[in-house]
Scaffold this motif. Structure first.
Motif, short mmCIF file in Angstrom:
data_model
loop_
_atom_site.label_atom_id
_atom_site.label_comp_id
_atom_site.label_asym_id
_atom_site.label_seq_id
_atom_site.Cartn_x
_atom_site.Cartn_y
_atom_site.Cartn_z
N TYR A 56 0.87 -1.18 0.00
CA TYR A 56 0.00 0.00 0.00
C TYR A 56 0.91 1.23 0.00
O TYR A 56 1.69 1.43 0.95
CB TYR A 56 -0.91 0.01 1.23
CG TYR A 56 -1.73 -1.25 1.36
CD1 TYR A 56 -2.97 -1.36 0.73
CD2 TYR A 56 -1.26 -2.34 2.09
CE1 TYR A 56 -3.72 -2.53 0.82
CE2 TYR A 56 -2.00 -3.51 2.19
CZ TYR A 56 -3.23 -3.60 1.56
OH TYR A 56 -3.96 -4.76 1.65
N ILE A 58 1.54 5.56 -1.24
CA ILE A 58 1.04 6.86 -1.67
C ILE A 58 2.22 7.65 -2.22
O ILE A 58 3.34 7.55 -1.70
CB ILE A 58 0.35 7.60 -0.49
CG1 ILE A 58 -0.25 8.93 -0.96
CG2 ILE A 58 1.31 7.82 0.68
CD1 ILE A 58 -1.09 9.63 0.12
N TYR A 81 -5.02 7.05 3.50
CA TYR A 81 -4.03 7.75 2.69
C TYR A 81 -4.07 9.23 3.04
O TYR A 81 -5.03 9.94 2.75
CB TYR A 81 -4.34 7.56 1.20
CG TYR A 81 -4.25 6.13 0.72
CD1 TYR A 81 -3.05 5.60 0.24
CD2 TYR A 81 -5.37 5.30 0.75
CE1 TYR A 81 -2.96 4.28 -0.19
CE2 TYR A 81 -5.29 3.97 0.32
CZ TYR A 81 -4.08 3.48 -0.15
OH TYR A 81 -4.00 2.16 -0.59
N ASP A 89 -0.53 15.83 2.23
CA ASP A 89 -1.23 14.86 1.40
C ASP A 89 -0.87 15.02 -0.07
O ASP A 89 -0.79 14.03 -0.81
CB ASP A 89 -2.74 14.97 1.61
CG ASP A 89 -3.15 14.62 3.04
OD1 ASP A 89 -2.28 14.10 3.79
OD2 ASP A 89 -4.30 14.88 3.42
N GLY A 92 2.42 13.22 -0.47
CA GLY A 92 2.48 11.79 -0.17
C GLY A 92 3.31 11.45 1.04
O GLY A 92 4.16 10.56 1.00
N ILE A 95 0.75 7.49 5.36
CA ILE A 95 -0.17 6.40 5.07
C ILE A 95 -0.31 5.58 6.35
O ILE A 95 0.65 5.45 7.13
CB ILE A 95 0.33 5.53 3.89
CG1 ILE A 95 -0.76 4.53 3.46
CG2 ILE A 95 1.62 4.81 4.23
CD1 ILE A 95 -0.43 3.82 2.15
#
Length: 268
Positions: A56, A58, A81, A89, A92, A95
């Motif tokens: 997973y 981002i 996320y 955000d 990135g 997470i």
């Protein structure tokens, strides 16, 4: 439960240097990767997922912002996320994976080391301003988190060392981000006022326990190390810490992996 945290300075080059082969030997349940520097979809497209793990990730609007991700052997109940910080955000930087008894988050703060006064964007912000803004937003998240009943592990490259023993003597003489008084004061508030737990320091009080040797500071050759990689815990799992170490013999980037073992059952 074994948790690994590592800043790779580019996931693809870390894999080429043997990251996955090393990971097989660690038998880790959760692996938090900071600074992967690629698009999230490319990780699956290029098969950058070790056998036996779910991935997973981002990414940021720009690859150079870093991006973070989580490899896990156990399916999480939920993935979050970002943390509702517009700046973080977009870049990135956060997470979170929720498991049955604990949540594990991966965090990457902006770096301002060696570029403190460099302009960022069109808002007259410097690189240090940019980092400080992130730390303020992350601090608010930690305040809220530490009031919850749920338990958390934050695997975080905070780009800042806390105490004198967490940075080599060269940093004591530099007016450089990563060891500035106001940055260290932020960590004082996190640990001393909010009650967050520095998992590694719970079991290792020795000096010269570094996780990063930045090339900017002529790094490994002069042992200009600094401990900026953390596993941050909510107080309710302080006593679950079993063991932990920095694998200084492993070099996929200018960071060393931080490995912690907890007496926590992660599966359902």
């Amino acid at each position: 439960m074994r948790v690994v945290s590592i800043s790779v300075n580019g996931l693809e080059q870390a894999v080429e240097k043997g990251f996955f082969e090393w990971l097989v030997q660690q038998d880790a349940d959760v692996v938090c990767v900071q600074d992967h520097r690629m698009r999230a979809y490319e990780i699956e497209d290029r098969n950058l997922i070790p056998e036996g793990y779910e991935a997973y990730f981002i990414d940021g609007e720009r690859n150079e912002d870093g991006g973070v991700g989580i490899y896990t052997r156990h399916f999480p109940k939920a993935i979050m996320y970002g943390f509702a910080s517009e700046q973080a955000d977009r870049e990135g930087r956060f997470i979170q994976a929720d498991f049955d008894k604990v949540s594990v988050a991966c965090v990457l703060a902006p770096s301002a080391l060696g570029k403190e006064d460099d302009p960022i964007g069109d808002d007259d912000l410097t690189a240090l301003d940019h980092k400080d803004d992130f730390m303020e937003a992350f601090g608010l998240l930690m305040q809220k988190t530490l009031r919850k009943r749920r338990q958390f592990i934050f695997c975080a490259n905070l780009q800042t060392a806390h105490h004198v023993t967490d940075a080599s003597s060269r940093y004591h003489k530099l007016d450089a981000s990563g060891f500035l008084p106001h940055e260290r004061a932020w960590l004082d508030r996190l640990f001393d006022e909010m009650g967050c737990v520095d998992a590694f320091r719970e079991i290792n009080k020795q000096s010269n326990q570094f996780t990063c040797w930045p090339e900017w500071a002529e790094g490994w050759r002069r042992n200009a190390g600094i401990r900026i990689d953390y596993q941050l815990l909510t107080p309710g799992i302080r006593k679950t810490i079993l063991d932990g170490w920095i694998d200084t013999h492993t070099r996929f980037s200018d960071h060393a992996p931080l490995i912690m073992d907890y007496d926590i059952e992660i599966g359902f």
